[in-house]
Design an enzyme around this catalytic site. Structure first.
Site, PDB file in Angstrom:
ATOM      1  N   LYS A  22       0.839  -1.212   0.000  1.00 54.82           N
ATOM      2  CA  LYS A  22       0.000   0.000   0.000  1.00 54.82           C
ATOM      3  C   LYS A  22       0.872   1.259   0.000  1.00 54.82           C
ATOM      4  O   LYS A  22       0.662   2.176  -0.779  1.00 54.82           O
ATOM      5  CB  LYS A  22      -0.891  -0.004   1.255  1.00 54.82           C
ATOM      6  CG  LYS A  22      -1.502   1.344   1.584  1.00 54.82           C
ATOM      7  CD  LYS A  22      -2.359   1.312   2.827  1.00 54.82           C
ATOM      8  CE  LYS A  22      -1.649   1.485   4.144  1.00 54.82           C
ATOM      9  NZ  LYS A  22      -1.283   2.864   4.514  1.00 54.82           N
ATOM     10  N   ASN A  23       1.872   1.277   0.898  1.00 60.67           N
ATOM     11  CA  ASN A  23       2.641   2.515   1.063  1.00 60.67           C
ATOM     12  C   ASN A  23       3.649   2.764  -0.054  1.00 60.67           C
ATOM     13  O   ASN A  23       4.300   3.811  -0.091  1.00 60.67           O
ATOM     14  CB  ASN A  23       3.325   2.541   2.430  1.00 60.67           C
ATOM     15  CG  ASN A  23       2.301   2.740   3.542  1.00 60.67           C
ATOM     16  OD1 ASN A  23       1.155   3.092   3.282  1.00 60.67           O
ATOM     17  ND2 ASN A  23       2.722   2.522   4.787  1.00 60.67           N
ATOM     18  N   ARG A  93      -4.584  10.432   4.955  1.00 60.59           N
ATOM     19  CA  ARG A  93      -3.537  11.448   5.048  1.00 60.59           C
ATOM     20  C   ARG A  93      -2.569  11.410   3.873  1.00 60.59           C
ATOM     21  O   ARG A  93      -1.989  12.427   3.511  1.00 60.59           O
ATOM     22  CB  ARG A  93      -2.718  11.249   6.323  1.00 60.59           C
ATOM     23  CG  ARG A  93      -3.533  11.193   7.579  1.00 60.59           C
ATOM     24  CD  ARG A  93      -2.620  10.998   8.742  1.00 60.59           C
ATOM     25  NE  ARG A  93      -1.636  12.073   8.773  1.00 60.59           N
ATOM     26  CZ  ARG A  93      -1.863  13.269   9.279  1.00 60.59           C
ATOM     27  NH1 ARG A  93      -3.013  13.552   9.823  1.00 60.59           N
ATOM     28  NH2 ARG A  93      -0.925  14.193   9.245  1.00 60.59           N
ATOM     29  N   CYS A 117      -4.651  12.508  13.731  1.00 63.30           N
ATOM     30  CA  CYS A 117      -5.186  11.179  13.425  1.00 63.30           C
ATOM     31  C   CYS A 117      -5.014  10.278  14.635  1.00 63.30           C
ATOM     32  O   CYS A 117      -4.424  10.672  15.639  1.00 63.30           O
ATOM     33  CB  CYS A 117      -4.566  10.619  12.154  1.00 63.30           C
ATOM     34  SG  CYS A 117      -3.208   9.504  12.333  1.00 63.30           S
ATOM     35  N   ARG A 122       0.863  14.176  13.600  1.00 61.85           N
ATOM     36  CA  ARG A 122       1.298  14.012  12.214  1.00 61.85           C
ATOM     37  C   ARG A 122       1.226  15.301  11.387  1.00 61.85           C
ATOM     38  O   ARG A 122       0.473  15.401  10.410  1.00 61.85           O
ATOM     39  CB  ARG A 122       0.518  12.879  11.536  1.00 61.85           C
ATOM     40  CG  ARG A 122       0.678  11.569  12.280  1.00 61.85           C
ATOM     41  CD  ARG A 122      -0.004  10.415  11.602  1.00 61.85           C
ATOM     42  NE  ARG A 122       0.698   9.969  10.400  1.00 61.85           N
ATOM     43  CZ  ARG A 122       0.220   9.031   9.586  1.00 61.85           C
ATOM     44  NH1 ARG A 122      -0.942   8.480   9.832  1.00 61.85           N
ATOM     45  NH2 ARG A 122       0.907   8.657   8.533  1.00 61.85           N
ATOM     46  N   ASP A 306       5.040   0.376  11.934  1.00 59.80           N
ATOM     47  CA  ASP A 306       3.841  -0.281  11.401  1.00 59.80           C
ATOM     48  C   ASP A 306       3.744  -1.753  11.811  1.00 59.80           C
ATOM     49  O   ASP A 306       2.760  -2.418  11.478  1.00 59.80           O
ATOM     50  CB  ASP A 306       3.803  -0.158   9.866  1.00 59.80           C
ATOM     51  CG  ASP A 306       3.532   1.266   9.416  1.00 59.80           C
ATOM     52  OD1 ASP A 306       3.100   2.086  10.249  1.00 59.80           O
ATOM     53  OD2 ASP A 306       3.767   1.570   8.228  1.00 59.80           O
ATOM     54  N   ILE A 328       8.259   6.778  16.931  1.00 61.15           N
ATOM     55  CA  ILE A 328       7.871   7.512  15.716  1.00 61.15           C
ATOM     56  C   ILE A 328       6.581   8.315  15.932  1.00 61.15           C
ATOM     57  O   ILE A 328       6.505   9.492  15.584  1.00 61.15           O
ATOM     58  CB  ILE A 328       7.693   6.558  14.502  1.00 61.15           C
ATOM     59  CG1 ILE A 328       8.914   5.644  14.342  1.00 61.15           C
ATOM     60  CG2 ILE A 328       7.393   7.340  13.224  1.00 61.15           C
ATOM     61  CD1 ILE A 328      10.182   6.309  13.898  1.00 61.15           C
ATOM     62  N   ARG A 398      -8.469  -0.866   4.744  1.00 59.76           N
ATOM     63  CA  ARG A 398      -7.664   0.209   4.155  1.00 59.76           C
ATOM     64  C   ARG A 398      -6.312  -0.325   3.691  1.00 59.76           C
ATOM     65  O   ARG A 398      -5.747   0.180   2.730  1.00 59.76           O
ATOM     66  CB  ARG A 398      -7.390   1.307   5.192  1.00 59.76           C
ATOM     67  CG  ARG A 398      -8.604   2.071   5.595  1.00 59.76           C
ATOM     68  CD  ARG A 398      -8.222   3.194   6.502  1.00 59.76           C
ATOM     69  NE  ARG A 398      -7.266   4.083   5.844  1.00 59.76           N
ATOM     70  CZ  ARG A 398      -6.850   5.225   6.332  1.00 59.76           C
ATOM     71  NH1 ARG A 398      -7.305   5.642   7.496  1.00 59.76           N
ATOM     72  NH2 ARG A 398      -5.990   5.965   5.689  1.00 59.76           N
TER      73      ARG A 398
END
Ligand code: EPU
Length: 419
Positions: A22-23, A93, A117, A122, A306, A328, A398
């Site tokens: 996805k990223n 985002r 979020c 962020r 993640d 993070i 998502r």
């Protein structure tokens, strides 16, 4: 709204094919805005966030089609609108990734500020500061970042206080059409950035320093469309590894890249999970009881934030104390309260969670709060005694392609129902 129901305690056995990341797909889709023509992306995961990005691009004048599963053709001849609306940005985002390409292509961009979020504030100040270095005039008007520039951006030196993944991606896309040389210092080095650099290079960009924290971009006057494959999803890969670690059994994960998970695989070996790495697959099994381990999230090649929620679920299944430091995002422990409902013994102190692994979880109704938190609840449900119901699974959709179906195929008793 769907919910997922899991009858826990079943080991996972079989083969799972890992989807595209996805990223990586999100910035590559945004990069198609940079020049007119027909771009082809392969191995694109079919996810809600990808569809949101495509809807956003459609509002900017792009058309697209899926000629076959996971292959996306994007035609960006008609890009004529420069506004990314609040309605779309607030749902995802990563929409901020259109800021750099729109400024490079049209000299104008109006992108809604994403707002806070579930995992932290962020901000996007690194993105805006970097664009100002390249000569863009930016104002904040009614919740929108409104940027403009006459002619081409001018190369400059950008320094990030903290390596930012989408910040680096936005600067790369903006700088490849700027006049002169741009240097990005303290750039993020995540594999998804390498994927974007490869695509931009095929498009004609001149970028040096791939995989390092200093990127040098010599701007070119124009780019041409490209065909690019999305890299495998390292976070999906890590999620299934944590799942088999929690339940026992043996999984072969195919179409993945073990080299994108160096610190995670090292931790998995430390806790006693057996990992056999092949070129594009991983065989994972749990031959012994789990040991506890300390984890600190860091930018790549450190332990990914993640995968923090997922390793927490795994550590509950070990015996002993694990200390998990989240460095993070300041609020990425929303899963803790839900895991506690399943009997987990976890104490949170600021950015640190101390997990007292007892090897025991009991099924309960729980609620997903964000994408990776949802994945940790599924792992906990797979390992728990009894029934776990995870509600609000739209978060999962998502970023995980057919997670419940993939788990069913390897023996999990998991099903989806309408709430
Ligand atoms: N930061 C700032 N200012 C900025 C940008 C970032 O202060 O302008 C801070 C952030 O608040 C954070 C740190 O810098 O503390 C790093 O954030 P980064 O910018 O790298 O995060 P991101 O680009 O917004 C991407 C992923 C996230 C992933 C992070 C960290 C995408 C689309 N998103 O976000 O993925 O957690 O990098 O690796 O690539 C997810 O997939 O679940 C997800 C949240």
């Amino acid at each position: 709204m769907d919910k997922i129901i899991i009858e826990g305690g079943v080991p996972l056995n079989g083969t799972i094919r890992i989807s595209g990341a996805k990223n990586a797909a999100l910035p590559l889709i945004a990069a198609t805005l940079l020049c007119p023509g027909e771009h082809t992306l392969t191995n694109v995961p079919d996810l809600r966030d990808i569809r949101t990005m495509l809807t956003l691009l459609e509002t900017l004048g792009v058309s697209y089609s899926w000629p076959e599963d996971h292959t996306l053709i994007i035609n960006s001849d008609g890009v004529n609108n420069y506004e990314a609306s609040y309605d779309l940005v607030k749902t995802m985002r990563a929409s901020v990734l259109v800021l750099g390409p729109l400024l490079a292509r049209l000299g104008r961009a109006r992108v809604s500020l994403p707002g806070g979020c579930a995992i932290g504030a962020r901000p996007i100040n690194f993105h805006t500061k970097g664009l100002q270095v390249l000569g863009v005039t930016l104002e904040l008007v009614e919740g929108y970042v409104d940027g403009s520039i006459d002619g081409r951006m001018q190369g400059g030196t950008i320094y990030f206080d903290i390596p930012s993944v989408t910040g680096t991606e936005n600067m790369l896309m903006a700088a490849c059409l700027a006049q002169g040389r741009t240097i990005i210092k303290n750039a993020a080095k995540e594999p998804e950035i390498g994927n974007l650099i490869d695509m931009l290079t095929v498009m004609g960009a001149k970028i040096r320093g791939r995989d390092s924290d200093c990127l040098t971009i010599d701007g070119v006057e124009s780019l041409k469309p490209a065909t690019t494959a999305i890299i495998p999803d390292r976070i999906e890969t890590g999620t299934y590894i944590a799942a088999v670690g929690a339940t026992g059994g043996k999984l072969e994960l195919t179409h993945c890249n073990p080299r994108h998970l160096p610190s995670f695989l090292e931790k998995m070996r430390t806790v006693g999970i057996d990992i056999v790495e092949q070129k594009s697959s991983i065989i994972v099994s749990r031959p012994q009881d789990l040991r506890c381990v300390d984890v600190k999230t860091m930018p790549f090649p450190g332990f990914p934030t993640d995968l923090q929620a997922q390793i927490m679920a795994l550590m509950i299944c070990s015996h002993g104390l694990s200390v998990i430091d989240e460095t993070i995002f300041e609020n990425r422990f929303m899963h803790v309260a839900e895991l506690q409902r399943m009997g987990a013994d976890i104490r949170v102190d600021g950015g640190r969670a101390i997990v007292n692994g007892t090897g025991k979880l009991v099924g309960a109704p729980v609620m997903a709060t964000d994408l990776r938190a949802s994945a940790s609840l599924v792992i906990a449900g797979l390992a728990a005694q009894g029934t776990t119901t995870v509600s609000r699974v739209y978060h999962l959709d998502r970023g995980y392609e057919r997670l419940d179906e993939k788990l069913q195929q390897v023996g999990a008793r998991i099903r989806r129902e309408k709430e």
